[in-house]
Design a protein around this motif. Sequence first.
Motif, PDB file in Angstrom:
ATOM      1  N   SER A   1      64.220  69.320  10.918  1.00 14.22           N
ATOM      2  CA  SER A   1      65.275  69.399   9.925  1.00 14.22           C
ATOM      3  C   SER A   1      66.547  68.673  10.345  1.00 14.22           C
ATOM      4  CB  SER A   1      65.602  70.853   9.609  1.00 14.22           C
ATOM      5  OG  SER A   1      65.905  71.565  10.789  1.00 14.22           O
ATOM      6  N   ASP A   2      66.769  68.547  11.636  1.00 14.72           N
ATOM      7  CA  ASP A   2      67.953  67.873  12.118  1.00 14.72           C
ATOM      8  C   ASP A   2      67.689  67.430  13.551  1.00 14.72           C
ATOM      9  OD1 ASP A   2      71.548  68.708  12.057  1.00 14.72           O
ATOM     10  OD2 ASP A   2      70.483  66.791  12.213  1.00 14.72           O
ATOM     11  N   LYS A   3      68.366  66.386  13.944  1.00  9.68           N
ATOM     12  CA  LYS A   3      68.157  65.844  15.276  1.00  9.68           C
ATOM     13  C   LYS A   3      69.502  65.513  15.876  1.00  9.68           C
ATOM     14  CE  LYS A   3      65.216  62.431  17.572  1.00  9.68           C
ATOM     15  NZ  LYS A   3      64.252  61.325  17.360  1.00  9.68           N
TER      16      LYS A   3
ATOM     17  N   PHE B   1      70.305  74.046   6.400  1.00  6.95           N
ATOM     18  CA  PHE B   1      70.114  73.842   7.835  1.00  6.95           C
ATOM     19  C   PHE B   1      71.431  73.432   8.456  1.00  6.95           C
ATOM     20  CE2 PHE B   1      66.281  71.897   5.727  1.00  6.95           C
ATOM     21  CZ  PHE B   1      65.607  73.086   5.650  1.00  6.95           C
ATOM     22  N   GLN B   2      71.775  74.026   9.554  1.00  6.40           N
ATOM     23  CA  GLN B   2      73.029  73.681  10.168  1.00  6.40           C
ATOM     24  C   GLN B   2      72.959  73.912  11.670  1.00  6.40           C
ATOM     25  OE1 GLN B   2      75.949  76.152   8.366  1.00  6.40           O
ATOM     26  NE2 GLN B   2      74.730  77.981   8.467  1.00  6.40           N
TER      27      GLN B   2
ATOM     28  N   PHE C   1      70.417  83.652  19.594  1.00  2.00           N
ATOM     29  CA  PHE C   1      70.017  82.882  20.766  1.00  2.00           C
ATOM     30  C   PHE C   1      69.063  83.657  21.670  1.00  2.00           C
ATOM     31  CE2 PHE C   1      72.387  78.922  20.934  1.00  2.00           C
ATOM     32  CZ  PHE C   1      73.265  79.093  19.896  1.00  2.00           C
TER      33      PHE C   1
ATOM     34  N   TYR D   1      81.291  82.839  20.797  1.00  3.24           N
ATOM     35  CA  TYR D   1      80.246  83.347  21.676  1.00  3.24           C
ATOM     36  C   TYR D   1      80.843  83.581  23.062  1.00  3.24           C
ATOM     37  CZ  TYR D   1      76.531  82.069  18.389  1.00  3.24           C
ATOM     38  OH  TYR D   1      75.703  81.985  17.288  1.00  3.24           O
TER      39      TYR D   1
ATOM     40  N   TYR E   1      62.577  73.516  10.447  1.00  3.56           N
ATOM     41  CA  TYR E   1      62.517  74.475   9.358  1.00  3.56           C
ATOM     42  C   TYR E   1      61.134  74.388   8.742  1.00  3.56           C
ATOM     43  CZ  TYR E   1      63.024  76.285   4.634  1.00  3.56           C
ATOM     44  OH  TYR E   1      62.837  76.960   3.454  1.00  3.56           O
TER      45      TYR E   1
ATOM     46  N   PHE F   1      68.496  76.477  25.604  1.00  7.68           N
ATOM     47  CA  PHE F   1      68.498  77.621  24.718  1.00  7.68           C
ATOM     48  C   PHE F   1      67.726  77.314  23.451  1.00  7.68           C
ATOM     49  CE2 PHE F   1      71.323  80.398  26.820  1.00  7.68           C
ATOM     50  CZ  PHE F   1      72.362  79.677  27.346  1.00  7.68           C
TER      51      PHE F   1
ATOM     52  N   TYR G   1      68.989  73.848  22.099  1.00 12.05           N
ATOM     53  CA  TYR G   1      70.236  73.383  22.671  1.00 12.05           C
ATOM     54  C   TYR G   1      70.059  73.190  24.172  1.00 12.05           C
ATOM     55  CZ  TYR G   1      72.467  75.033  18.351  1.00 12.05           C
ATOM     56  OH  TYR G   1      72.822  75.242  17.039  1.00 12.05           O
TER      57      TYR G   1
ATOM     58  N   TYR H   1      66.164  76.239  16.536  1.00 15.80           N
ATOM     59  CA  TYR H   1      67.077  75.227  17.061  1.00 15.80           C
ATOM     60  C   TYR H   1      66.935  75.180  18.585  1.00 15.80           C
ATOM     61  CZ  TYR H   1      69.406  76.633  12.681  1.00 15.80           C
ATOM     62  OH  TYR H   1      69.689  76.969  11.383  1.00 15.80           O
TER      63      TYR H   1
ATOM     64  N   ASN I   1      80.929  77.817   8.735  1.00 13.13           N
ATOM     65  CA  ASN I   1      80.790  79.119   9.370  1.00 13.13           C
ATOM     66  C   ASN I   1      81.376  78.999  10.769  1.00 13.13           C
ATOM     67  OD1 ASN I   1      79.407  79.937   7.098  1.00 13.13           O
ATOM     68  ND2 ASN I   1      77.390  79.819   8.047  1.00 13.13           N
TER      69      ASN I   1
ATOM     70  N   GLY J   1      72.221  83.613   2.868  1.00 13.08           N
ATOM     71  CA  GLY J   1      73.004  82.387   2.970  1.00 13.08           C
ATOM     72  C   GLY J   1      73.877  82.307   4.201  1.00 13.08           C
ATOM     73  N   THR J   2      73.705  83.225   5.125  1.00  9.26           N
ATOM     74  CA  THR J   2      74.576  83.190   6.296  1.00  9.26           C
ATOM     75  C   THR J   2      74.030  82.285   7.394  1.00  9.26           C
ATOM     76  OG1 THR J   2      73.492  85.134   7.230  1.00  9.26           O
ATOM     77  CG2 THR J   2      75.411  85.512   5.847  1.00  9.26           C
ATOM     78  N   TYR J   3      72.699  82.234   7.498  1.00 10.66           N
ATOM     79  CA  TYR J   3      72.074  81.348   8.474  1.00 10.66           C
ATOM     80  C   TYR J   3      72.584  81.574   9.886  1.00 10.66           C
ATOM     81  CZ  TYR J   3      71.212  79.051   4.038  1.00 10.66           C
ATOM     82  OH  TYR J   3      70.883  78.788   2.740  1.00 10.66           O
ATOM     83  N   GLU J   4      72.900  82.793  10.223  1.00 16.02           N
ATOM     84  CA  GLU J   4      73.371  83.072  11.575  1.00 16.02           C
ATOM     85  C   GLU J   4      72.269  82.793  12.576  1.00 16.02           C
ATOM     86  OE1 GLU J   4      74.976  86.949  12.065  1.00 16.02           O
ATOM     87  OE2 GLU J   4      74.788  86.902  14.245  1.00 16.02           O
ATOM     88  N   GLN J   5      72.634  82.137  13.663  1.00 14.16           N
ATOM     89  CA  GLN J   5      71.672  81.807  14.699  1.00 14.16           C
ATOM     90  C   GLN J   5      71.698  82.864  15.798  1.00 14.16           C
ATOM     91  OE1 GLN J   5      71.907  77.728  16.093  1.00 14.16           O
ATOM     92  NE2 GLN J   5      72.497  77.032  14.067  1.00 14.16           N
TER      93      GLN J   5
ATOM     94  N   PHE K   1      82.101  84.032   7.860  1.00 14.73           N
ATOM     95  CA  PHE K   1      81.383  83.274   6.840  1.00 14.73           C
ATOM     96  C   PHE K   1      82.243  83.122   5.598  1.00 14.73           C
ATOM     97  CE2 PHE K   1      77.950  82.800   9.412  1.00 14.73           C
ATOM     98  CZ  PHE K   1      77.170  83.923   9.658  1.00 14.73           C
TER      99      PHE K   1
ATOM    100  N   PHE L   1      73.435  70.401  20.881  1.00 18.88           N
ATOM    101  CA  PHE L   1      72.292  70.512  19.977  1.00 18.88           C
ATOM    102  C   PHE L   1      71.288  69.396  20.242  1.00 18.88           C
ATOM    103  CE2 PHE L   1      69.924  71.338  16.256  1.00 18.88           C
ATOM    104  CZ  PHE L   1      69.701  70.141  15.592  1.00 18.88           C
TER     105      PHE L   1
ATOM    106  N   PHE M   1      82.196  80.811  14.639  1.00 21.84           N
ATOM    107  CA  PHE M   1      81.665  81.784  15.584  1.00 21.84           C
ATOM    108  C   PHE M   1      82.449  81.732  16.895  1.00 21.84           C
ATOM    109  CE2 PHE M   1      77.688  82.299  13.212  1.00 21.84           C
ATOM    110  CZ  PHE M   1      77.606  81.100  12.519  1.00 21.84           C
TER     111      PHE M   1
END
Lengths: 117, 115
Positions: B55-57, A102-103, B106, A36, B50, B90, B35, B33, A32, B100-104, A51, B45, A34
Motif C-alpha cells: 500500500s505504501d513504500k 493507508f497512512q 506496535f 509515543y 493492506y 518494528f 519501520y 507496517y 492524526n 476511521g482512526t487507523y491507529e497503529q 484524531f 517507515f 501521536f
Amino acid sequence: AQSVSQHNHHVILSEAASLELGCNYSYGGTVNLFWYVQYPGQHLQLLLKYFSGDPLVKGIKGFEAEFIKSKFSFNLRKPSVQWSDTAEYFCAVSKLFMNTGFQKLVFGTGTRLLVSP
Amino acid sequence: AAGVIQSPRHLIKEKRETATLKCYPIPRHDTVYWYQQGPGQDPQFLISFYEKMQSDKGSIPDRFSAQQFSDYHSELNMSSLELGDSALYFCASSSSSAGGTYEQYFGPGTRLTVT
C-alpha cells in the motif's frame, strides 16, 4: 517534504518539575497526531493520540497534549515528572488518505528525557 | 488483549547473509507496517501492506522485500546484509474498519545485529 520537528533533543529535569516537549509538523489537511514513549531497550508505547474533537487530549501516566491547528503544533505536557518518566519521547504524524486510509507514521527525531531523583 | 507479535526478538547475522523477520498482526487487523530504527535514530517507515497488497513504500533498500500472506502475517526478507542494517525493526498493525482512526499498534521489535 512532510516533516515532524521536535525542538528539544535532550531534556534534563528534577523530579516534580513540569515538562513540556514541543512538536511541530508540516502537513496540510487532515492529520492524526501521536506521542509515543520508548523506555530504554523497549518498544514504542502509545502515550496519547489526537484524531479529532477536543484539542486537549489526555493520555496515560498523567501526560496530556494540546493540538493547536493554527500553529501546526502538538506539544506534550506533564505537570510533575517522575524518575520513571526517563525515556525517549517521539512525536508522530500520519496523514489521512480519504480513499484508502493507508497512512504511514512520520516520526520526529525524538527527545531524550532524563529525570533525576 | 492480543498484541502484535514479532519473531525473532533478536537476530545476529554476518555480512552478506540473509534474514527473515516475521510479524503477526492483531487479529482482524488488515494493515501491516514495517519501520526501521537505527541506533539513536527515530523510526523510519519502510513499507506497508493492506489486504496482502503493498500500500505504501518508504526508504526500503532494494535488497529488502516484504509480503503479507493470506493470514495477514507479514515477512520482511533482507538479503546481502550490511553492517548498516543493524537496527531495531518494528512491525505495526491497524484496522481499516476501526472507525476511521487507523491507529497503529506496535510490536516489540526485532533487534538485528549484523557483524
